[in-house]
Write a protein that holds these residues in place. Sequence first.
Motif, mmCIF file in Angstrom:
data_model
loop_
_atom_site.group_PDB
_atom_site.id
_atom_site.type_symbol
_atom_site.label_atom_id
_atom_site.label_comp_id
_atom_site.label_asym_id
_atom_site.label_seq_id
_atom_site.Cartn_x
_atom_site.Cartn_y
_atom_site.Cartn_z
ATOM 1 N N GLU A 166 9.843 85.231 -19.170
ATOM 2 C CA GLU A 166 9.943 84.279 -18.059
ATOM 3 C C GLU A 166 8.939 83.143 -18.216
ATOM 4 O O GLU A 166 9.256 81.981 -17.985
ATOM 5 N N LYS A 167 7.711 83.493 -18.608
ATOM 6 C CA LYS A 167 6.677 82.461 -18.758
ATOM 7 C C LYS A 167 6.997 81.547 -19.948
ATOM 8 O O LYS A 167 6.797 80.328 -19.882
ATOM 9 N N LEU A 168 7.517 82.137 -21.017
ATOM 10 C CA LEU A 168 7.890 81.324 -22.176
ATOM 11 C C LEU A 168 9.061 80.413 -21.835
ATOM 12 O O LEU A 168 9.095 79.248 -22.253
ATOM 13 N N LYS A 169 10.014 80.927 -21.085
ATOM 14 C CA LYS A 169 11.157 80.109 -20.660
ATOM 15 C C LYS A 169 10.686 78.883 -19.888
ATOM 16 O O LYS A 169 11.171 77.763 -20.113
ATOM 17 N N MET A 170 9.725 79.081 -18.993
ATOM 18 C CA MET A 170 9.184 77.960 -18.223
ATOM 19 C C MET A 170 8.451 76.971 -19.124
ATOM 20 O O MET A 170 8.577 75.749 -18.966
#
Length: 554
Positions: A103-107
Amino acid sequence: MQKIRKIGLALTLILSLGVTACSSKTADTGSAEPKAAEQPAASKEGGVIEISTVRAQDPYLKFDEGENFDKNAVYDAYEKDIGVRIKNQWVVDGTVDGPQFQEKLKMAITTNDIPDFFPATPAQVQQLIEADMIQDLTSVYDQYASDETKEFMQKDGGLQMKSGTFDGKLMAIPQTGNPFAPQLVWVRSDWLKKLNLPEPKTMQDLMNIMEAFATKDPGGTGKAYGIALNKKFDEGALGLVGFLNGYHAYLNQWIDDGNGGLMYSDIQPEMKEALRGLQDMFKKGLIDPEFAVKDMQKESELIFSNKIGVLYGAEWTPAHLAQGAVKDGKVVQGWSVYRLPSIDGTEASTQIELGTNSYYVVSKKAKHPEALIKLLNQWIAIDNHQTTPEQKVYEFGKDLKEKGNNYWLLNPVMAFNLTSDNGDVLPKAIETKDAGLPKTKDQKTRFERAMKYVNGEDISMWWEYLISGPKGAVSNIPYLKEHNLFHQNKFYGAPTPTMVEKREILNRKRDEIFLKIIMNQVSIDEFDKFVDEWKKLGGDDITKEVNEWYAKNK
């Protein structure tokens, strides 16, 4: 074996022993240690260069006192030995393929706030290329990769490196792994002897064994079943894959269609026949009626408590079985391993994948893309042939000795061996007790563990003996290679547009109907309706896209 390497299978036994039996971490190079002159020079080439990344703090990584992700002996060693300073842009708890990291990488990708380098999925690599956010690494790799690295990364014939190449440009460095990881069938050998049953050579033999185990209850429990399955079809152990392969059916693969193209394995007639076989077994009471709601560990309780004596699993399966097979310093369950039995006269092939599903990419903004290649060079050199005691820091931390901390997880770039000759070397070495035969670091480690069991020094090493010893799991691999019995998925590209949009719902429908068929809740003919629905709901479009990719990448 990459899913396995990430220890998504939380095998407490293995981790407490400080080993990685179900991991590509200890796979070998299949060659002797190189001469000292072949080691990459630890030159700083003009001083220290800095490169940023993002990390996931694996729950099995334990830091020494006073250390953390930003300051630790492994990062210090890279700066000292090759002049690369690693900076973390952020760190989250969990694993790289876990929800928090993803999720953090996607952001970060969405906001174009990415570090200099990071691990990406095939879909993310495609997205980053289309957004023009990552560098072409072709010339950087050619210039900075050591000769050893270039040879190492081609051990599979170059397929994994090819999967990171787009339009002739190397856009992503694969976190390589050994694709030759077979499914095998594991049978309680003590029960075979007790019931005077022959070893399984055909699928019918195995069916007879499973029925005898279920009806005659050699474990004396009062309620027994024939085979262990769990709710996850593609699980490394207690999954469906090995059974399906015995019917020449393959799960989630793109296979030859006989006309120069590819077709999807899940909708083929062989799959229907395999499901028919499972449904018949369920009707006979050979399958735990609650398997569909149990994970691997929960279903395994039936194995450990002597209620099931047959399962399909990868070569590391004995490390899992040891939880029930070894008690109070004694082996209380006898197990043997066999190649996949076939439903007909054609030998069964075991399905395999590319061997990697993670890639290292470098941001267009990175000033020193060569730092990634230097980190890769150092990992490959150290992981395959430590030449000085000090180099153990990369595996064990500053104490230079195993203490169960899993310090090797701190290495920001890893590549695992793409092939192995363990099956040729270890069974013979262990049988003859010849310590001179093992050549690689992994072979020596496995030999030493197995010999502790053979010599009665450590009975808990039973699992290693059943993996690496005579008639152990790896002893089957040379035969499988020689007779071309590894069935590899022919699609290794990034997910196609329709895959991204429709694959999740298609797989959900597949799992639902497969379970209903197996559990005899619907007729086997529902499979044909599923095939029609699969095609209409996007399967035909996916097939078209896959074949467009295949035409360019044969």
